[in-house]
Design a protein around this motif. Structure first.
Motif, PDB file in Angstrom:
ATOM      1  N   ARG A  58       0.848  -1.185   0.000  1.00 33.26           N
ATOM      2  CA  ARG A  58       0.000   0.000   0.000  1.00 33.26           C
ATOM      3  C   ARG A  58       0.886   1.237   0.000  1.00 33.26           C
ATOM      4  O   ARG A  58       2.085   1.141   0.306  1.00 33.26           O
ATOM      5  N   THR A  59       0.312   2.377  -0.318  1.00 30.05           N
ATOM      6  CA  THR A  59       1.065   3.627  -0.335  1.00 30.05           C
ATOM      7  C   THR A  59       0.326   4.615   0.560  1.00 30.05           C
ATOM      8  O   THR A  59      -0.506   5.401   0.086  1.00 30.05           O
ATOM      9  N   PRO A  60       0.585   4.590   1.875  1.00 35.50           N
ATOM     10  CA  PRO A  60      -0.174   5.404   2.816  1.00 35.50           C
ATOM     11  C   PRO A  60       0.174   6.887   2.804  1.00 35.50           C
ATOM     12  O   PRO A  60      -0.574   7.692   3.363  1.00 35.50           O
ATOM     13  N   GLU A  61       1.297   7.235   2.216  1.00 37.34           N
ATOM     14  CA  GLU A  61       1.675   8.637   2.100  1.00 37.34           C
ATOM     15  C   GLU A  61       2.477   8.814   0.816  1.00 37.34           C
ATOM     16  O   GLU A  61       3.043   7.849   0.287  1.00 37.34           O
ATOM     17  N   PRO A  62       2.513  10.024   0.257  1.00 38.89           N
ATOM     18  CA  PRO A  62       3.173  10.227  -1.032  1.00 38.89           C
ATOM     19  C   PRO A  62       4.611   9.720  -1.045  1.00 38.89           C
ATOM     20  O   PRO A  62       5.424  10.072  -0.194  1.00 38.89           O
ATOM     21  N   GLY A  63       4.906   8.856  -2.014  1.00 31.53           N
ATOM     22  CA  GLY A  63       6.266   8.397  -2.233  1.00 31.53           C
ATOM     23  C   GLY A  63       6.703   7.213  -1.396  1.00 31.53           C
ATOM     24  O   GLY A  63       7.818   6.714  -1.580  1.00 31.53           O
ATOM     25  N   VAL A  64       5.867   6.715  -0.483  1.00 34.17           N
ATOM     26  CA  VAL A  64       6.270   5.632   0.413  1.00 34.17           C
ATOM     27  C   VAL A  64       5.317   4.447   0.248  1.00 34.17           C
ATOM     28  O   VAL A  64       4.149   4.515   0.637  1.00 34.17           O
ATOM     29  N   THR A  65       5.814   3.363  -0.337  1.00 31.81           N
ATOM     30  CA  THR A  65       5.031   2.143  -0.530  1.00 31.81           C
ATOM     31  C   THR A  65       5.508   1.097   0.459  1.00 31.81           C
ATOM     32  O   THR A  65       6.700   0.773   0.507  1.00 31.81           O
ATOM     33  N   LEU A  66       4.591   0.585   1.267  1.00 28.28           N
ATOM     34  CA  LEU A  66       4.916  -0.370   2.331  1.00 28.28           C
ATOM     35  C   LEU A  66       4.399  -1.757   1.962  1.00 28.28           C
ATOM     36  O   LEU A  66       3.268  -1.899   1.501  1.00 28.28           O
ATOM     37  N   TYR A  67       5.244  -2.789   2.175  1.00 25.19           N
ATOM     38  CA  TYR A  67       4.848  -4.156   1.824  1.00 25.19           C
ATOM     39  C   TYR A  67       4.834  -5.060   3.050  1.00 25.19           C
ATOM     40  O   TYR A  67       5.461  -4.781   4.068  1.00 25.19           O
ATOM     41  N   ARG A  68       4.132  -6.173   2.879  1.00 29.27           N
ATOM     42  CA  ARG A  68       3.992  -7.137   3.966  1.00 29.27           C
ATOM     43  C   ARG A  68       3.826  -8.537   3.386  1.00 29.27           C
ATOM     44  O   ARG A  68       3.024  -8.748   2.475  1.00 29.27           O
ATOM     45  N   TRP A  69       4.594  -9.509   3.909  1.00 27.12           N
ATOM     46  CA  TRP A  69       4.413 -10.916   3.577  1.00 27.12           C
ATOM     47  C   TRP A  69       3.562 -11.572   4.669  1.00 27.12           C
ATOM     48  O   TRP A  69       3.733 -11.278   5.851  1.00 27.12           O
ATOM     49  N   SER A  70       2.683 -12.487   4.290  1.00 26.44           N
ATOM     50  CA  SER A  70       1.915 -13.245   5.277  1.00 26.44           C
ATOM     51  C   SER A  70       1.641 -14.650   4.746  1.00 26.44           C
ATOM     52  O   SER A  70       1.978 -14.975   3.595  1.00 26.44           O
ATOM     53  N   TYR A  71       1.002 -15.468   5.580  1.00 28.79           N
ATOM     54  CA  TYR A  71       0.910 -16.905   5.319  1.00 28.79           C
ATOM     55  C   TYR A  71      -0.443 -17.433   5.784  1.00 28.79           C
ATOM     56  O   TYR A  71      -0.986 -16.989   6.794  1.00 28.79           O
ATOM     57  N   ARG A  72      -0.997 -18.374   5.012  1.00 31.94           N
ATOM     58  CA  ARG A  72      -2.192 -19.109   5.405  1.00 31.94           C
ATOM     59  C   ARG A  72      -1.870 -20.600   5.434  1.00 31.94           C
ATOM     60  O   ARG A  72      -1.225 -21.110   4.520  1.00 31.94           O
ATOM     61  N   ARG A  73      -2.334 -21.282   6.448  1.00 38.05           N
ATOM     62  CA  ARG A  73      -2.050 -22.704   6.585  1.00 38.05           C
ATOM     63  C   ARG A  73      -2.764 -23.537   5.528  1.00 38.05           C
ATOM     64  O   ARG A  73      -3.717 -23.074   4.895  1.00 38.05           O
ATOM     65  N   LYS A  74      -2.303 -24.765   5.381  1.00 29.59           N
ATOM     66  CA  LYS A  74      -2.901 -25.686   4.415  1.00 29.59           C
ATOM     67  C   LYS A  74      -4.366 -25.960   4.765  1.00 29.59           C
ATOM     68  O   LYS A  74      -4.734 -26.048   5.928  1.00 29.59           O
ATOM     69  N   LYS A  75      -5.158 -26.098   3.738  1.00 25.23           N
ATOM     70  CA  LYS A  75      -6.565 -26.469   3.918  1.00 25.23           C
ATOM     71  C   LYS A  75      -7.007 -27.203   2.658  1.00 25.23           C
ATOM     72  O   LYS A  75      -7.595 -26.620   1.742  1.00 25.23           O
ATOM     73  N   PRO A  76      -6.691 -28.501   2.565  1.00 25.13           N
ATOM     74  CA  PRO A  76      -6.971 -29.269   1.346  1.00 25.13           C
ATOM     75  C   PRO A  76      -8.429 -29.165   0.914  1.00 25.13           C
ATOM     76  O   PRO A  76      -9.348 -29.212   1.726  1.00 25.13           O
ATOM     77  N   GLY A  77      -8.608 -28.997  -0.392  1.00 26.28           N
ATOM     78  CA  GLY A  77      -9.938 -28.952  -0.965  1.00 26.28           C
ATOM     79  C   GLY A  77     -10.565 -27.580  -0.996  1.00 26.28           C
ATOM     80  O   GLY A  77     -11.536 -27.357  -1.717  1.00 26.28           O
ATOM     81  N   ALA A  78     -10.018 -26.615  -0.243  1.00 22.55           N
ATOM     82  CA  ALA A  78     -10.578 -25.267  -0.234  1.00 22.55           C
ATOM     83  C   ALA A  78      -9.981 -24.458  -1.382  1.00 22.55           C
ATOM     84  O   ALA A  78      -8.827 -24.654  -1.781  1.00 22.55           O
ATOM     85  N   SER A  79     -10.767 -23.532  -1.914  1.00 21.10           N
ATOM     86  CA  SER A  79     -10.265 -22.665  -2.977  1.00 21.10           C
ATOM     87  C   SER A  79      -9.279 -21.662  -2.394  1.00 21.10           C
ATOM     88  O   SER A  79      -9.263 -21.410  -1.180  1.00 21.10           O
ATOM     89  N   TRP A  80      -8.478 -21.068  -3.256  1.00 20.36           N
ATOM     90  CA  TRP A  80      -7.493 -20.105  -2.761  1.00 20.36           C
ATOM     91  C   TRP A  80      -8.191 -18.873  -2.185  1.00 20.36           C
ATOM     92  O   TRP A  80      -7.698 -18.258  -1.236  1.00 20.36           O
ATOM     93  N   LYS A  81      -9.355 -18.520  -2.729  1.00 25.29           N
ATOM     94  CA  LYS A  81     -10.080 -17.371  -2.190  1.00 25.29           C
ATOM     95  C   LYS A  81     -10.617 -17.672  -0.788  1.00 25.29           C
ATOM     96  O   LYS A  81     -10.613 -16.798   0.089  1.00 25.29           O
ATOM     97  N   GLU A  82     -11.063 -18.921  -0.579  1.00 29.52           N
ATOM     98  CA  GLU A  82     -11.511 -19.302   0.760  1.00 29.52           C
ATOM     99  C   GLU A  82     -10.354 -19.258   1.743  1.00 29.52           C
ATOM    100  O   GLU A  82     -10.495 -18.794   2.881  1.00 29.52           O
ATOM    101  N   ARG A  83      -9.198 -19.723   1.300  1.00 33.64           N
ATOM    102  CA  ARG A  83      -8.037 -19.720   2.196  1.00 33.64           C
ATOM    103  C   ARG A  83      -7.457 -18.328   2.386  1.00 33.64           C
ATOM    104  O   ARG A  83      -6.850 -18.039   3.402  1.00 33.64           O
ATOM    105  N   ALA A  84      -7.682 -17.447   1.392  1.00 37.42           N
ATOM    106  CA  ALA A  84      -7.232 -16.059   1.557  1.00 37.42           C
ATOM    107  C   ALA A  84      -7.963 -15.387   2.703  1.00 37.42           C
ATOM    108  O   ALA A  84      -7.442 -14.441   3.317  1.00 37.42           O
TER     109      ALA A  84
END
Length: 247
Positions: A174-200
């Motif tokens: 996201r870019t919360p202020e002019p010129g500064v873009t902030l990033y974030r990595w995150s993780y979702r655990r395994k859930k066999p059979g679920a769609s990626w949108k459900e796991r998101a």
């Protein structure tokens, strides 16, 4: 003789300080020590730095994708070349110590600049300061009608799914202020059979180090293939969902 010795020590001390300053600025201007988003197995680079480089590459590529008709310089191009090659002004007006510095994203058609940082307050302050320095230097060298400002409104999300219902990685920015873009990595655990949108929609967790160690290089190859339209890497059985897929 005493005054002469004192002057000599003072001169040597000043010279040493300037050498350290130039070395520090030069190190900041150097390109990343390894190209991401993969790294050699014997690398001693901290995993946080590795993921940061991966984020820089993905976010820079995505900005270019979203602005296909703009001339965009990423962090492999320095201020001198941005001003000269971009025909923005006279690059010789840039101070010697800043010519080699490299902003993360510079769009010379929109006349905006972005500095990419992790999403925390200390990094946000650092990004604000760096973007300000880059803009001040550039705007001293460009023509009056080509002044740059900090970019706004740039955000996005990328998901990497490993196997059907396997681990799901997310990179968001996201870019919360002019010129500064902030990033974030995150993780979702395994859930066999679920769609990626459900796991998101699952609970967001910190990306485990063992996941990065096991899948980091493969994830990088998959991301690069997705942006370059190449074949998925051998051993990658999942999917990459780019911002266009996530809307």
């Amino acid at each position: 003789m005493k005054n002469s010795g004192a002057r000599t020590r003072s001169t040597l001390g000043l010279a040493g300080f300037l050498l350290v300053l130039v070395a520090a600025l030069g190190a900041q201007a150097q390109p990343p020590s390894s190209k991401l988003p993969g790294r050699k197995p014997d690398s001693r680079e901290p995993w946080g730095a590795f993921l940061g480089k991966a984020a820089h590459e993905v976010i820079g590529r995505e900005y270019s994708v979203q602005h296909p008709n703009h001339r965009v310089f990423l962090d492999n191009v320095n201020l001198y070349d941005i001003v000269g090659d971009g025909k923005l002004g006279n690059p010789k007006r840039l101070p010697e110590l800043v010519k080699r510095l490299r902003p993360d994203i510079t769009d010379i058609d929109a006349l905006v600049l972005f500095e990419i940082k992790p999403d925390d307050e200390e990094s946000r302050r650092e990004g604000r300061e760096q973007a300000g320095r880059y803009l001040a230097a550039l705007n001293e060298a460009v023509e009056p009608d080509k002044k740059l400002t900090g970019g706004t409104g740039f955000e996005g999300t990328v998901f990497l799914e490993f196997e059907n219902g396997g681990a799901l990685w997310k990179l968001s920015w996201r870019t919360p202020e002019p010129g500064v873009t902030l990033y974030r990595w995150s993780y979702r655990r395994k859930k066999p059979g679920a769609s990626w949108k459900e796991r998101a929609a699952q609970k967001e967790e910190e990306l485990p180090r063992e996941e990065v160690e096991q899948r980091g290089e493969l994830a990088g190859q998959a991301l690069r293939a997705a942006y370059e339209g190449g074949e998925r890497p051998k051993g990658f059985q999942g999917q990459v969902y780019l911002p266009a897929d996530c809307r």
